[in-house]
Design a protein around this motif. Structure first.
Motif, short mmCIF file in Angstrom:
data_model
loop_
_atom_site.label_atom_id
_atom_site.label_comp_id
_atom_site.label_asym_id
_atom_site.label_seq_id
_atom_site.Cartn_x
_atom_site.Cartn_y
_atom_site.Cartn_z
N LEU A 341 0.82 -1.20 0.00
CA LEU A 341 0.00 0.00 0.00
C LEU A 341 0.86 1.26 0.00
O LEU A 341 0.57 2.23 -0.71
CB LEU A 341 -0.92 -0.02 1.22
CG LEU A 341 -1.99 1.08 1.30
CD1 LEU A 341 -2.83 1.11 0.04
CD2 LEU A 341 -2.85 0.87 2.54
N ALA A 342 1.94 1.26 0.78
CA ALA A 342 2.84 2.41 0.80
C ALA A 342 3.44 2.64 -0.58
O ALA A 342 3.57 3.79 -1.03
CB ALA A 342 3.94 2.20 1.84
N GLY A 343 3.79 1.55 -1.28
CA GLY A 343 4.33 1.69 -2.62
C GLY A 343 3.33 2.31 -3.58
O GLY A 343 3.67 3.17 -4.41
N GLN A 344 2.06 1.90 -3.50
CA GLN A 344 1.02 2.46 -4.35
C GLN A 344 0.82 3.96 -4.08
O GLN A 344 0.70 4.76 -5.01
CB GLN A 344 -0.29 1.72 -4.13
CG GLN A 344 -0.27 0.26 -4.58
CD GLN A 344 -1.53 -0.48 -4.15
OE1 GLN A 344 -2.50 0.12 -3.71
NE2 GLN A 344 -1.49 -1.80 -4.29
N LEU A 345 0.79 4.31 -2.82
CA LEU A 345 0.59 5.72 -2.45
C LEU A 345 1.78 6.58 -2.88
O LEU A 345 1.61 7.68 -3.41
CB LEU A 345 0.36 5.83 -0.94
CG LEU A 345 -0.99 5.30 -0.45
CD1 LEU A 345 -0.95 5.06 1.05
CD2 LEU A 345 -2.10 6.29 -0.79
N GLN A 346 2.98 6.08 -2.66
CA GLN A 346 4.17 6.84 -3.06
C GLN A 346 4.22 7.02 -4.57
O GLN A 346 4.63 8.07 -5.07
CB GLN A 346 5.43 6.13 -2.55
CG GLN A 346 5.58 6.16 -1.04
CD GLN A 346 6.64 5.21 -0.55
OE1 GLN A 346 7.40 4.63 -1.33
NE2 GLN A 346 6.69 5.00 0.76
N LYS A 347 3.80 5.99 -5.32
CA LYS A 347 3.76 6.10 -6.78
C LYS A 347 2.81 7.20 -7.22
O LYS A 347 3.04 7.86 -8.24
CB LYS A 347 3.36 4.76 -7.39
CG LYS A 347 3.47 4.70 -8.90
CD LYS A 347 3.16 3.31 -9.42
CE LYS A 347 3.29 3.26 -10.95
NZ LYS A 347 3.01 1.88 -11.47
N ALA A 348 1.76 7.41 -6.43
CA ALA A 348 0.80 8.49 -6.71
C ALA A 348 1.24 9.82 -6.10
O ALA A 348 0.45 10.77 -6.06
CB ALA A 348 -0.58 8.10 -6.19
N GLU A 349 2.49 9.88 -5.63
CA GLU A 349 3.07 11.09 -5.02
C GLU A 349 2.28 11.53 -3.79
O GLU A 349 2.03 12.72 -3.57
CB GLU A 349 3.15 12.22 -6.04
CG GLU A 349 4.06 11.89 -7.22
CD GLU A 349 4.20 13.05 -8.19
OE1 GLU A 349 3.62 14.12 -7.93
OE2 GLU A 349 4.90 12.89 -9.20
N ILE A 350 1.91 10.54 -2.98
CA ILE A 350 1.23 10.80 -1.71
C ILE A 350 2.17 10.34 -0.59
O ILE A 350 2.72 9.23 -0.64
CB ILE A 350 -0.10 10.04 -1.63
CG1 ILE A 350 -1.07 10.59 -2.70
CG2 ILE A 350 -0.72 10.15 -0.24
CD1 ILE A 350 -2.28 9.72 -2.92
N THR A 351 2.36 11.17 0.41
CA THR A 351 3.28 10.86 1.50
C THR A 351 2.73 9.70 2.33
O THR A 351 1.67 9.80 2.93
CB THR A 351 3.48 12.09 2.40
OG1 THR A 351 3.98 13.17 1.61
CG2 THR A 351 4.45 11.79 3.53
#
Length: 444
Positions: A341-351
């Motif tokens: 989940l962290a990887g998905q969020l970071q890919k979307a440029e979300i901290t």
């Protein structure tokens, strides 16, 4: 190796608990000759500087079995073995790269050893109360008469001046006194201390840099100095924004985990990774939405139409309805793997980052590739992994890792270095000035 960084600098550390030993450990990692000096006296005998270990040794001294939970938290594999004072994990972690001297400084022989140590050393570190350091004769007023170039760094709870100067303290007490506990915890609950004594490492790191600054100053002036460090103040200093907010608004900041500038922001439950359904590992992810653009990307990723409600459109609305947002986000995260989940969020440029366990840190590729996870063979304990030295220098290799000393493990060698004869050292051992085993029957 860090040879040359602090090579030739001798430090005597009278460390207790965490702050003082951390100063000594950092200086030892930088190549200083750090002597861990532990006081032995007829009233109580040697008690190492970890409180849990002290409690375990109290049971041992009385001939009682160490309480199982305490035993498991202190000793590798939960086994005290015949010499429990040399097996405590926290002691061995904090005292690597040091030599060990255990002496009764209140005897005539002990006073001789102490004076010679002062005369041949560069730095004395302690974190006793002012009254305690004066009683032991390690105060700056005394030792500077023997060595005008000596640097004394005293990491007390409240400092050597002011109405609280003689108070003793521990990290959780200072955390409460400095206001940290008042803003930690749930918004609808009471103050809550952190899981460890956070003021101790803050005070220890300040003390380390104070030593380095004092050594630099001495190079310029040729004179030693006294550094009066208050752990109350070093902890309060890292809360500058909270103190500023209080001074401007005239009231204490709100308790809780929420940001004052971003919403939604928090930690959200993820899928339990335990292979045994009877044991919950309680996994979480931290997410911060920094602005409206990040919020739009987050809504698109989640795909929950409820997040498109007009009341969530701007920051003011998201602050106002934060509880509702937290509930919706938890619905989305609770059945997902925190790392994926962290990887998905970071890919979307979300901290976003997974909340790491100690096991995660030990296995971290980042920490291992930087050489932070290190191991050494601790005598009487075995090979274990520990956190290493966190600072890299461009002109030298990684810090050397030497095992922590056993109690009084270097008594003879250190006294030889100080110029005492073999006969004198034998007398010190015979009269009880030098010891390497705590006396049975002693108590706090």
């Amino acid at each position: 190796m860090l040879e040359g960084m602090l090579a030739g600098v001798r430090v005597v550390e009278f460390g207790y608990a965490w702050a003082g030993p951390l100063v000594g450990r950092m200086l030892g990692d930088l190549g200083a000759d750090v002597i861990k000096l532990e006081q032995d006296n007829a009233r109580g005998g040697h008690l190492p500087d970890d409180l849990a270990l002290r409690a375990a040794l109290d049971d041992w001294r009385r001939g009682e079995a160490v309480e199982p939970t305490l035993r498991a938290s202190v000793f590798p594999e939960g086994e005290p073995q015949p010499d429990p004072w040399n097996r405590a994990g926290i002691f061995n972690k904090l005292n690597r790269n040091k030599r060990g001297l255990c002496a009764d400084l209140k005897t005539l022989s002990g006073k001789r050893i102490w004076r010679r140590l002062v005369e041949t050393s560069d730095v004395i570190v302690d974190n006793f109360s002012p009254r305690g350091s004066k009683s032991l004769g390690i105060d700056y007023e005394t030792i500077s008469q023997w060595n005008p170039e000596i640097i004394s760094v005293s990491c007390t709870g409240y400092g050597h001046t002011g109405p609280f100067r003689q108070r003793v303290s521990y990290g959780p007490v200072l955390e409460a006194h400095a206001g940290g506990a008042s803003v930690t915890g749930y918004a609808d609950g009471g103050p809550m201390k952190m899981g460890h004594a956070f003021p101790d490492p803050i005070g220890g790191l300040h003390g380390t840099f104070a030593v380095l600054a004092a050594l630099w100053e001495r190079e310029d002036t040729g004179r030693g100095c006294f550094v009066d460090l208050s752990q109350l103040q070093t902890y309060a200093a890292v809360q500058g924004d909270l103190i500023l907010e209080t001074s401007l608004q005239g009231q204490a900041p709100a308790r809780g985990n929420r940001s004052r500038s971003c919403a939604p922001q928090g930690v959200y439950r993820c899928r339990d990774e335990s292979p045994d359904a009877r044991e919950s590992l309680d996994m979480w992810i931290a997410i911060t939405i920094e602005d409206d653009d990040a919020w739009a990307r987050f809504r698109q990723l989640v795909g929950d139409q409820r997040l498109n409600a007009p009341r969530f459109t701007d920051l003011t609305g998201r602050f106002e309805h934060h509880d509702e947002l937290d509930s919706l986000i938890n619905e989305w995260t609770r059945d997902r793997d925190r790392f994926e989940l962290a990887g998905q969020l970071q890919k979307a440029e979300i901290t976003a980052l997974p909340v790491m366990t100690n096991g995660d840190l030990v296995e971290s590729r980042q920490l291992r590739e930087r050489g932070f996870i290190v191991e050494w063979d601790q005598p009487g304990v075995g090979v274990y992994e520990y956190g290493g030295f966190p600072i890299h220098f461009s002109d030298c290799g990684p810090a050397e890792m030497r095992p922590a000393p056993g109690l009084g493990g270097d008594n003879r060698r250190i006294c030889e270095d100080l110029g005492f004869s073999a006969e004198e050292i034998d007398e010190f051992i015979e009269d009880g000035t030098l010891v390497n085993i705590p006396p049975v029957g002693a108590s706090r």
